[in-house]
Design a protein around this motif. Structure first.
Motif, PDB file in Angstrom:
ATOM      1  N   GLY A 170       0.836  -1.194   0.000  1.00 29.13           N
ATOM      2  CA  GLY A 170       0.000   0.000   0.000  1.00 29.13           C
ATOM      3  C   GLY A 170       0.865   1.235   0.000  1.00 29.13           C
ATOM      4  O   GLY A 170       2.101   1.150  -0.020  1.00 29.13           O
ATOM      5  N   GLY A 171       0.211   2.379   0.024  1.00 24.64           N
ATOM      6  CA  GLY A 171       0.964   3.621   0.016  1.00 24.64           C
ATOM      7  C   GLY A 171       0.101   4.801   0.415  1.00 24.64           C
ATOM      8  O   GLY A 171      -1.119   4.685   0.600  1.00 24.64           O
ATOM      9  N   VAL A 172       0.767   5.939   0.529  1.00 22.41           N
ATOM     10  CA  VAL A 172       0.108   7.179   0.911  1.00 22.41           C
ATOM     11  C   VAL A 172       0.930   8.339   0.379  1.00 22.41           C
ATOM     12  O   VAL A 172       2.148   8.218   0.201  1.00 22.41           O
ATOM     13  N   THR A 173       0.267   9.450   0.111  1.00 18.13           N
ATOM     14  CA  THR A 173       0.957  10.667  -0.296  1.00 18.13           C
ATOM     15  C   THR A 173       0.937  11.626   0.873  1.00 18.13           C
ATOM     16  O   THR A 173      -0.137  11.944   1.407  1.00 18.13           O
ATOM     17  N   PHE A 174       2.126  12.067   1.290  1.00 19.34           N
ATOM     18  CA  PHE A 174       2.271  13.014   2.392  1.00 19.34           C
ATOM     19  C   PHE A 174       2.674  14.355   1.800  1.00 19.34           C
ATOM     20  O   PHE A 174       3.686  14.457   1.114  1.00 19.34           O
ATOM     21  N   VAL A 175       1.853  15.358   2.054  1.00 20.93           N
ATOM     22  CA  VAL A 175       2.104  16.706   1.550  1.00 20.93           C
ATOM     23  C   VAL A 175       2.570  17.538   2.744  1.00 20.93           C
ATOM     24  O   VAL A 175       1.760  17.916   3.583  1.00 20.93           O
ATOM     25  N   PRO A 176       3.877  17.802   2.830  1.00 21.18           N
ATOM     26  CA  PRO A 176       4.422  18.409   4.043  1.00 21.18           C
ATOM     27  C   PRO A 176       4.011  19.847   4.312  1.00 21.18           C
ATOM     28  O   PRO A 176       3.836  20.221   5.455  1.00 21.18           O
ATOM     29  N   ALA A 177       3.839  20.666   3.292  1.00 24.59           N
ATOM     30  CA  ALA A 177       3.532  22.078   3.557  1.00 24.59           C
ATOM     31  C   ALA A 177       2.973  22.743   2.308  1.00 24.59           C
ATOM     32  O   ALA A 177       3.666  23.489   1.632  1.00 24.59           O
ATOM     33  N   GLY A 178       1.748  22.426   1.987  1.00 22.97           N
ATOM     34  CA  GLY A 178       1.128  23.052   0.822  1.00 22.97           C
ATOM     35  C   GLY A 178       1.687  22.525  -0.482  1.00 22.97           C
ATOM     36  O   GLY A 178       2.131  21.396  -0.572  1.00 22.97           O
ATOM     37  N   GLY A 179       1.665  23.356  -1.491  1.00 22.80           N
ATOM     38  CA  GLY A 179       2.143  22.937  -2.791  1.00 22.80           C
ATOM     39  C   GLY A 179       1.022  22.396  -3.647  1.00 22.80           C
ATOM     40  O   GLY A 179      -0.139  22.359  -3.236  1.00 22.80           O
ATOM     41  N   PRO A 180       1.356  21.925  -4.837  1.00 28.07           N
ATOM     42  CA  PRO A 180       0.327  21.516  -5.796  1.00 28.07           C
ATOM     43  C   PRO A 180      -0.487  20.293  -5.374  1.00 28.07           C
ATOM     44  O   PRO A 180      -1.591  20.099  -5.868  1.00 28.07           O
ATOM     45  N   MET A 181       0.009  19.491  -4.462  1.00 33.28           N
ATOM     46  CA  MET A 181      -0.726  18.303  -4.038  1.00 33.28           C
ATOM     47  C   MET A 181      -1.670  18.566  -2.870  1.00 33.28           C
ATOM     48  O   MET A 181      -2.441  17.696  -2.495  1.00 33.28           O
ATOM     49  N   ALA A 182      -1.629  19.738  -2.282  1.00 28.42           N
ATOM     50  CA  ALA A 182      -2.499  20.035  -1.140  1.00 28.42           C
ATOM     51  C   ALA A 182      -3.914  20.316  -1.612  1.00 28.42           C
ATOM     52  O   ALA A 182      -4.118  21.053  -2.571  1.00 28.42           O
ATOM     53  N   ASP A 183      -4.875  19.715  -0.948  1.00 27.29           N
ATOM     54  CA  ASP A 183      -6.277  20.004  -1.216  1.00 27.29           C
ATOM     55  C   ASP A 183      -6.839  20.971  -0.183  1.00 27.29           C
ATOM     56  O   ASP A 183      -7.504  21.932  -0.530  1.00 27.29           O
ATOM     57  N   ILE A 184      -6.581  20.684   1.098  1.00 25.59           N
ATOM     58  CA  ILE A 184      -7.200  21.482   2.155  1.00 25.59           C
ATOM     59  C   ILE A 184      -6.205  22.070   3.151  1.00 25.59           C
ATOM     60  O   ILE A 184      -6.590  22.851   4.005  1.00 25.59           O
ATOM     61  N   ALA A 185      -4.935  21.685   3.047  1.00 21.33           N
ATOM     62  CA  ALA A 185      -3.943  22.151   4.032  1.00 21.33           C
ATOM     63  C   ALA A 185      -3.795  23.670   3.975  1.00 21.33           C
ATOM     64  O   ALA A 185      -3.755  24.266   2.905  1.00 21.33           O
ATOM     65  N   ARG A 238      -2.893  12.235   1.741  1.00 20.65           N
ATOM     66  CA  ARG A 238      -3.753  11.999   0.591  1.00 20.65           C
ATOM     67  C   ARG A 238      -3.559  10.590   0.045  1.00 20.65           C
ATOM     68  O   ARG A 238      -2.501  10.005   0.178  1.00 20.65           O
ATOM     69  N   MET A 239      -4.587  10.083  -0.589  1.00 17.46           N
ATOM     70  CA  MET A 239      -4.551   8.848  -1.378  1.00 17.46           C
ATOM     71  C   MET A 239      -3.986   7.645  -0.616  1.00 17.46           C
ATOM     72  O   MET A 239      -3.189   6.869  -1.149  1.00 17.46           O
ATOM     73  N   LEU A 240      -4.432   7.462   0.605  1.00 18.49           N
ATOM     74  CA  LEU A 240      -4.070   6.275   1.375  1.00 18.49           C
ATOM     75  C   LEU A 240      -4.757   5.068   0.748  1.00 18.49           C
ATOM     76  O   LEU A 240      -5.971   5.096   0.510  1.00 18.49           O
ATOM     77  N   ALA A 292     -11.046   3.304   7.235  1.00 15.05           N
ATOM     78  CA  ALA A 292     -10.070   4.390   7.352  1.00 15.05           C
ATOM     79  C   ALA A 292     -10.453   5.342   8.480  1.00 15.05           C
ATOM     80  O   ALA A 292      -9.589   5.777   9.259  1.00 15.05           O
ATOM     81  N   HIS A 293     -11.742   5.652   8.615  1.00 16.63           N
ATOM     82  CA  HIS A 293     -12.186   6.539   9.695  1.00 16.63           C
ATOM     83  C   HIS A 293     -11.802   5.971  11.046  1.00 16.63           C
ATOM     84  O   HIS A 293     -11.364   6.718  11.936  1.00 16.63           O
ATOM     85  N   ARG A 294     -11.961   4.649  11.209  1.00 15.35           N
ATOM     86  CA  ARG A 294     -11.599   4.023  12.486  1.00 15.35           C
ATOM     87  C   ARG A 294     -10.110   4.180  12.768  1.00 15.35           C
ATOM     88  O   ARG A 294      -9.709   4.442  13.902  1.00 15.35           O
ATOM     89  N   VAL A 295      -9.285   4.024  11.735  1.00 17.93           N
ATOM     90  CA  VAL A 295      -7.828   4.210  11.916  1.00 17.93           C
ATOM     91  C   VAL A 295      -7.546   5.639  12.335  1.00 17.93           C
ATOM     92  O   VAL A 295      -6.821   5.886  13.314  1.00 17.93           O
ATOM     93  N   TYR A 296      -8.108   6.613  11.624  1.00 14.69           N
ATOM     94  CA  TYR A 296      -7.850   8.018  11.941  1.00 14.69           C
ATOM     95  C   TYR A 296      -8.268   8.343  13.372  1.00 14.69           C
ATOM     96  O   TYR A 296      -7.523   8.978  14.126  1.00 14.69           O
ATOM     97  N   GLU A 297      -9.451   7.896  13.756  1.00 11.28           N
ATOM     98  CA  GLU A 297      -9.955   8.203  15.094  1.00 11.28           C
ATOM     99  C   GLU A 297      -9.133   7.506  16.177  1.00 11.28           C
ATOM    100  O   GLU A 297      -8.861   8.090  17.228  1.00 11.28           O
ATOM    101  N   ARG A 298      -8.709   6.281  15.919  1.00 10.59           N
ATOM    102  CA  ARG A 298      -7.873   5.561  16.884  1.00 10.59           C
ATOM    103  C   ARG A 298      -6.545   6.288  17.110  1.00 10.59           C
ATOM    104  O   ARG A 298      -5.991   6.277  18.209  1.00 10.59           O
TER     105      ARG A 298
END
Length: 168
Positions: free
Chosen positions: A65-80, A88-90, A133-139
């Motif tokens: 599996g994988g995930v995209t980590f957007v450290p500080a804005g930039g073109p990949m940020a949606d809401i940061a 993003r994209m977990l 995924a929600h359960r993971v985030y909340e945990r």
């Protein structure tokens, strides 16, 4: 299972892109199936890796599996916003689900966020139907931020993404 989380290598991009696309398709998260334009974005790991940190979970030389980590804005940020990193994209391959892969990927993003100068929180968007995924985030301590919920395609679809944040 011994899982390693690290930056994705170029020779893993195709596998991760397919895992990501198939996770969204298999979970019924794309309205148009294989013709959905967003599938191209999900499969284009090289593009994501050029603009953000793409992490993979690997065990026995296999991408799980994988995930995209957007450290500080930039073109990949949606809401940061300023002072926020974004996840993003977990995605986790169906055969690896339920083994802690998704949680390990999110934890790796949190560890990275703690090393980003000025980063005070981590944010993410998710679909309402992504209950596992929600359960993971909340945990892990994420809380819902309904005031930030949004629709990426307001003119095309009724697709409100729900949002979470974790203060570091």
């Amino acid at each position: 299972m011994d899982i390693t989380i690290r930056r994705a290598a170029p020779d893993e991009y195709a596998a991760l892109g397919e895992i990501t696309a198939q996770a969204y398709l298999g979970d019924g998260l794309l309205d148009f199936g294989e013709s959905d334009a967003y599938l191209g974005e999900l499969r284009d790991v090289a593009k994501r890796a050029a603009a953000a940190d793409v992490l993979v979970a690997v065990a026995d030389d296999r991408v799980l599996g994988g995930v995209t980590f957007v450290p500080a804005g930039g073109p990949m940020a949606d809401i940061a916003r300023t002072g926020e990193a974004e996840i993003r994209m977990l995605a986790v391959a169906p055969s690896a689900r339920g083994r802690g892969v998704g949680e390990a990927l999110v934890r790796a993003c949190l560890e990275r966020a703690r090393t980003v100068e000025g980063c005070a929180r981590v944010v993410l968007s998710t679909q309402r139907s992504m209950h596992a995924a929600h359960r993971v985030y909340e945990r892990l301590g994420f809380t819902r931020t309904p005031e930030r919920d949004w629709n990426p395609f307001p003119d095309l679809l009724d697709l409100t993404l729900i949002t979470y944040e974790l203060t570091l």
